[in-house]
Scaffold this motif. Structure first.
Motif, PDB file in Angstrom:
ATOM      1  N   LYS A 200       0.838  -1.190   0.000  1.00  0.00           N
ATOM      2  CA  LYS A 200       0.000   0.000   0.000  1.00  0.00           C
ATOM      3  C   LYS A 200       0.883   1.255   0.000  1.00  0.00           C
ATOM      4  N   CYS A 201       0.477   2.252  -0.761  1.00  0.00           N
ATOM      5  CA  CYS A 201       1.296   3.464  -0.869  1.00  0.00           C
ATOM      6  C   CYS A 201       0.419   4.708  -0.975  1.00  0.00           C
ATOM      7  N   LYS A 202       1.045   5.868  -0.758  1.00  0.00           N
ATOM      8  CA  LYS A 202       0.368   7.150  -0.859  1.00  0.00           C
ATOM      9  C   LYS A 202       0.590   7.753  -2.248  1.00  0.00           C
ATOM     10  N   GLU A 203      -0.261   8.701  -2.593  1.00  0.00           N
ATOM     11  CA  GLU A 203      -0.148   9.399  -3.876  1.00  0.00           C
ATOM     12  C   GLU A 203       0.754  10.621  -3.689  1.00  0.00           C
ATOM     13  N   ARG A 204       2.051  10.355  -3.502  1.00  0.00           N
ATOM     14  CA  ARG A 204       2.986  11.431  -3.175  1.00  0.00           C
ATOM     15  C   ARG A 204       3.224  12.379  -4.350  1.00  0.00           C
ATOM     16  N   ARG A 205       3.027  11.897  -5.562  1.00  0.00           N
ATOM     17  CA  ARG A 205       3.384  12.711  -6.729  1.00  0.00           C
ATOM     18  C   ARG A 205       2.174  13.365  -7.386  1.00  0.00           C
ATOM     19  N   MET A 206       1.043  13.376  -6.682  1.00  0.00           N
ATOM     20  CA  MET A 206      -0.097  14.123  -7.199  1.00  0.00           C
ATOM     21  C   MET A 206       0.250  15.608  -7.276  1.00  0.00           C
ATOM     22  N   SER A 207      -0.180  16.262  -8.334  1.00  0.00           N
ATOM     23  CA  SER A 207       0.048  17.698  -8.453  1.00  0.00           C
ATOM     24  C   SER A 207      -1.238  18.384  -8.883  1.00  0.00           C
ATOM     25  N   VAL A 208      -1.413  19.610  -8.410  1.00  0.00           N
ATOM     26  CA  VAL A 208      -2.549  20.431  -8.815  1.00  0.00           C
ATOM     27  C   VAL A 208      -2.116  21.228 -10.037  1.00  0.00           C
ATOM     28  N   LEU A 209      -2.681  20.899 -11.192  1.00  0.00           N
ATOM     29  CA  LEU A 209      -2.283  21.575 -12.432  1.00  0.00           C
ATOM     30  C   LEU A 209      -2.845  22.977 -12.511  1.00  0.00           C
ATOM     31  N   ILE A 210      -4.079  23.133 -12.030  1.00  0.00           N
ATOM     32  CA  ILE A 210      -4.719  24.444 -12.084  1.00  0.00           C
ATOM     33  C   ILE A 210      -5.902  24.452 -11.131  1.00  0.00           C
ATOM     34  N   GLU A 211      -6.199  25.598 -10.562  1.00  0.00           N
ATOM     35  CA  GLU A 211      -7.391  25.773  -9.745  1.00  0.00           C
ATOM     36  C   GLU A 211      -7.887  27.193  -9.924  1.00  0.00           C
TER      37      GLU A 211
END
Length: 257
Positions: A200-211
């Motif tokens: 099991k792992c975390k989503e460490r490399r998620m990025s917010v492209l735009i908000e």
């Protein structure tokens, strides 16, 4: 300094990613970490408040020290806000809490310019600005578990969205701004998937492209949380066009490979 503190700082930098929102002020083995988060008021009557959190080496076993400053508020009003945040921190369990404290400020109080005449500028906040965000995920290996988790979070946080599966894995979210931020925090801190070895792992490399602020509710085309596959750039573009978010797609296109 604990690993949890360093991980929290990494998460915060990805959540508060707009220009000027987040800054790592100082890092020291002896003195710990100092981070600054700038909370901008919304609308013409909004106020700006700067929060500085000093995380001691023993954090999160002990709550952070907090400083509050604002060019729009008096010293007394900043002190009042600081005391409310310190009281809140003292009542939380000893685990990473900075994001919760910022949410407490953003969700539970409205910052307006009604402070004229010395009246304190805190009042209960019933609504939050409607927000749209586009997130980029690194991978989804355990699809049933991962997607089920995303759907459950969207329901809990009253968000609508699209999960677009293809060359790039994108999530489009719409809802209250603080709930979008909470969704991002969960993605970074919860074990949502498995790594190449099956752990099991975390989503460490998620990025917010735009908000950005969402269109008015009458223009909101998202319903529920829908999973959609695409195989080409035109299909991805069409998915954004269907939701009347072509402008956002054009802005994130240079970041997609």
């Amino acid at each position: 300094m604990s690993e949890a503190a360093f991980e929290e700082v990494s998460v915060l930098s990805s959540i508060f990613c707009r220009d000027g929102e987040f800054r790592l002020v100082r890092q020291s083995d002896q003195d710990g970490l100092v981070v600054q988060i700038n909370c901008a008021g919304e609308g013409d009557r909004g106020l700006n408040v700067s929060l500085v959190f000093h995380l001691q080496p023993s954090y999160p076993s002990c709550p952070p020290d907090i400083s509050v400053s604002s060019t729009d508020l008096s010293r007394t009003q900043c002190h009042s806000i600081r005391q409310k945040l310190l009281d809140r921190a003292a009542g939380l369990t000893p685990e990473p809490m900075i994001h919760q404290l910022v949410q407490y400020l953003q969700q539970c109080v409205a910052l307006t310019d009604d402070h004229r005449g010395g009246t304190e500028v805190l009042k209960d906040r019933e609504q939050e600005e409607a927000w749209t965000a586009v997130l980029l995920l690194d991978h989804i290996r355990s699809q049933n578990h991962y997607v089920g988790l995303l759907e459950r979070w969207s329901q809990q946080l009253q968000l609508t969205g699209r999960l677009l599966l293809g060359c790039n894995i994108l999530i489009i979210l719409q809802g209250a701004r603080h709930n979008v931020k909470e969704f991002c925090r969960r993605l970074k801190t919860a074990k949502v998937d498995v790594d190449s070895s099956g752990k099991k792992c975390k989503e460490r490399r998620m990025s917010v492209l735009i908000e950005a602020p969402s269109p008015s509710p009458s223009q909101d085309r998202l319903q529920g949380f829908v999973v959609k596959n695409y195989v080409s750039s035109p299909e991805l573009s069409a998915a954004f066009h269907e939701l009347e978010l072509t402008g956002l797609y054009e802005q994130i296109l240079p970041t997609l490979t």
